[in-house]
Write an enzyme that holds these catalytic residues in place. Structure first.
Site, PDB file in Angstrom:
ATOM      1  N   HIS A 138       8.075  -5.473   3.281  1.00 35.36           N
ATOM      2  CA  HIS A 138       7.252  -4.898   2.344  1.00 35.36           C
ATOM      3  C   HIS A 138       5.737  -5.853   2.229  1.00 35.36           C
ATOM      4  CE1 HIS A 138       7.033  -3.885  -2.340  1.00 35.36           C
ATOM      5  NE2 HIS A 138       5.976  -3.203  -1.670  1.00 35.36           N
ATOM      6  N   ASP A 139       4.605  -4.944   2.376  1.00 39.26           N
ATOM      7  CA  ASP A 139       3.615  -5.510   2.367  1.00 39.26           C
ATOM      8  C   ASP A 139       3.279  -6.640   0.934  1.00 39.26           C
ATOM      9  OD1 ASP A 139       3.239  -3.636   0.447  1.00 39.26           O
ATOM     10  OD2 ASP A 139       1.654  -2.440   1.720  1.00 39.26           O
ATOM     11  N   ASN A 174       4.198  -3.110 -11.565  1.00 38.26           N
ATOM     12  CA  ASN A 174       3.277  -1.914 -10.665  1.00 38.26           C
ATOM     13  C   ASN A 174       2.401  -1.370 -11.654  1.00 38.26           C
ATOM     14  OD1 ASN A 174       4.467  -1.299  -7.961  1.00 38.26           O
ATOM     15  ND2 ASN A 174       6.064  -1.745  -9.236  1.00 38.26           N
ATOM     16  N   GLN A 203     -10.445   4.560  -4.995  1.00 45.18           N
ATOM     17  CA  GLN A 203     -10.380   4.957  -3.718  1.00 45.18           C
ATOM     18  C   GLN A 203     -10.696   6.456  -3.878  1.00 45.18           C
ATOM     19  OE1 GLN A 203      -6.657   3.483  -2.422  1.00 45.18           O
ATOM     20  NE2 GLN A 203      -7.382   1.469  -1.867  1.00 45.18           N
ATOM     21  N   THR A 217      -4.192  -0.851  -3.019  1.00 41.83           N
ATOM     22  CA  THR A 217      -3.955   0.525  -3.742  1.00 41.83           C
ATOM     23  C   THR A 217      -3.397   0.393  -5.093  1.00 41.83           C
ATOM     24  OG1 THR A 217      -4.199   1.489  -1.525  1.00 41.83           O
ATOM     25  CG2 THR A 217      -2.945   2.575  -3.077  1.00 41.83           C
ATOM     26  N   SER A 274      -5.028   2.181   4.974  1.00 40.23           N
ATOM     27  CA  SER A 274      -5.445   1.716   6.472  1.00 40.23           C
ATOM     28  C   SER A 274      -4.416   0.844   6.898  1.00 40.23           C
ATOM     29  CB  SER A 274      -6.821   0.917   6.271  1.00 40.23           C
ATOM     30  OG  SER A 274      -6.490  -0.076   5.529  1.00 40.23           O
ATOM     31  N   GLY A 275      -4.695   0.493   8.188  1.00 43.35           N
ATOM     32  CA  GLY A 275      -3.866  -0.361   8.961  1.00 43.35           C
ATOM     33  C   GLY A 275      -4.448  -1.326   9.989  1.00 43.35           C
ATOM     34  N   ARG A 276      -3.939  -2.488  10.424  1.00 51.35           N
ATOM     35  CA  ARG A 276      -4.601  -3.266  11.445  1.00 51.35           C
ATOM     36  C   ARG A 276      -3.778  -3.942  12.117  1.00 51.35           C
ATOM     37  NH1 ARG A 276      -6.842  -6.864   7.907  1.00 51.35           N
ATOM     38  NH2 ARG A 276      -5.317  -7.620   6.296  1.00 51.35           N
TER      39      ARG A 276
END
Length: 482
Positions: free
Chosen positions: A234-235, A293, A301, A256, A13-15
């Site tokens: 980078h998020d 990671n 999900q 995620t 998703s994005g916002r």
């Protein structure tokens, strides 16, 4: 200027989120939200990059409709995926998604030319088959030869908005092509790929001013006047900036992926760190994210998607509360869970193969995932202490996983240490505070984290005893060897 907009795009998703600082308190307002996913075309997985650009435009139109006429703007996304541009600035190829299977066997091929030890010593980046190094290795030589520039996904979105071509450093480090000593693209690795350094744009630090939004876009779509700021694109880098970390604390950026690590001022690229598969991703303001990671909420999900989304994530967690704990466990980082054809069947098969009860109901599947994630966090937290030779007293969980009360409590119970959960919007916050530092409304990241700590609820989870925990740990260790 007191309007700062974060474009925060994840794998699902994005916002667009506005941040306003008033009397020392930072508030957020979501302006626009949209879904995101890769699609399969002729057996390959691609992102719809034009759709993402269109959603940014829609979000800015909504901002203008709300009376925002001027703002700063920063973009963060996931890592490693890239865009090839020809000399006219057009895409050479659609954008591959990192879960595409073309890189499944590529690490063994690369190792024939340059050893994993040498790559790690140079870059400090963990060996993952989807790293940009390996994606480019298997990419069409003809298409790479056509590429005048190679930009990562957020760099490309900045380019579409400003015409400015950059390679922002926190995301560029995940390519596994940056040399820790030279702080530039590594000549040997570029030679391996038959890529020239000039095919990458200028390495750019977070906080850099990228100039105004293209005037033609403002006129065509009736958008606000935007000053584009290069944030930590980078998020995970943005999420860590948005985490009010305490001394001697580790963090998990929980989405995620679960990224578990510590913030350091020096990389740690020892052979011991390489063998444990830890990475040294570059952070903002001279930092490194030494982290592991872990296959995170992707697991749940996918389970939810395969159930046609008839349960919310909160409902799945509630169902899991009512199930027997630690009944069935999976090794979350097993490559079989990276992009299976059917996640539910993959989990059930893994449990059956290891002689455990097979989770049948939605609650049992969710409990299996959450129990396994908590035990994974314990494994890697202990490992992290050994790597850094330091005691970790607490854990800060930020991102969407901070909303999962069951997972947070299980994690505290399993690791035997206090867990602080929140803020859930850490990525957008990290994006926004870099804009604020760049524009002068906040002095530095230390002040930014103090403001975040005061502005947002942080929930504390105190560990509780787990019955027969030694037996559970023994089963867990056996599973890792299975």
């Amino acid at each position: 200027m007191n309007n700062h907009i974060a474009v925060d795009i994840g794998a699902s998703s994005g916002r667009l989120v506005r941040g306003i600082l008033k009397e020392g308190i930072l508030t957020l307002e979501e302006l626009h939200r949209f879904s995101n996913s890769f699609t399969e075309q002729e057996g390959s997985c691609f992102w719809d990059i034009d759709y993402l650009f269109e959603q940014i435009i829609i979000g800015l139109q909504k901002a203008k409709a709300q009376g925002i006429t001027a703002c700063t703007l920063g973009i963060d996304t996931w890592a490693v995926d890239y865009v090839l541009l020809d000399a006219e600035g057009h895409r050479v190829q659609e954008v591959y998604a990192y879960r595409d299977r073309r890189t499944d066997l590529v690490m063994e091929e690369v190792a024939k030319h340059i050893s994993p030890q040498t790559i790690y010593e140079k870059t400090g980046i963990q060996q993952l088959s989807f790293n940009t190094l390996y994606q480019l290795y298997v990419h069409s030589e003809e298409e790479i030869a056509k590429a005048d520039q190679i930009l990562l996904v957020p760099d490309y979105l900045y380019y579409r908005l400003t015409g400015c071509k950059i390679n922002e450093v926190t995301n560029a480090s995940t390519t596994q092509l940056l040399n820790l000593d030279s702080r530039d693209f590594d000549d040997d690795l570029l030679s391996l790929l038959n890529i020239k350094k000039e095919q990458f744009a200028t390495l750019t630090e977070p906080g850099s001013d990228l100039g105004p939004l293209d005037e033609s876009l403002i006129q065509q779509y009736d958008l606000p006047e935007c000053q584009l700021i290069c944030v930590a694109t980078h998020d995970t880098a943005s999420a860590v900036l948005g985490a009010p970390l305490q001394k001697a604390s580790a963090y998990i950026s929980s989405g995620t992926w679960s990224l578990l690590g510590v913030e350091r001022t020096q990389p740690l690229n020892s052979m011991k760190a390489m063998e444990a598969n830890y990475t040294n991703e570059w952070g903002a303001y001279g930092t490194y994210r030494f982290l592991k990671n872990v296959m995170g909420l992707w697991l749940i999900q996918e389970v939810r998607r395969l159930m046609n989304e008839r349960y919310s994530f909160a409902e799945l967690a509630e169902l899991a509360w009512g199930e027997e704990g630690f009944r069935s466990l999976i090794s979350c980082n097993d490559p079989r869970f990276l992009n299976p054809t059917n996640m539910i069947e993959e989990i059930r098969s893994a449990c059956a193969e290891s002689g455990q009860p097979v989770p049948e109901t939605p609650g049992q599947l969710a409990r299996c995932i959450f129990d396994s994630l908590a035990l994974s966090y314990l494994t890697y937290l202990v490992e992290l202490e050994k790597m850094t030779e330091s005691l970790i007293e607490g854990l800060q969980i930020v991102g969407g996983g901070a909303n999962n009360t069951l997972l947070c409590q299980l994690t505290a119970d399993v690791i035997g240490r206090e867990v602080k959960a929140g803020p859930t919007e850490a990525t957008a916050l990290g994006n926004i505070v870099v804009q604020m530092i760049s524009s002068g409304s906040i002095s530095d990241i230390n002040e930014a984290r103090d403001i975040i700590d005061k502005s947002f609820e942080i929930k504390s989870y105190i560990p509780r005893p787990i019955a027969h925990f030694e037996s559970i740990l023994s089963r867990w260790k056996d599973l890792q060897r299975f």
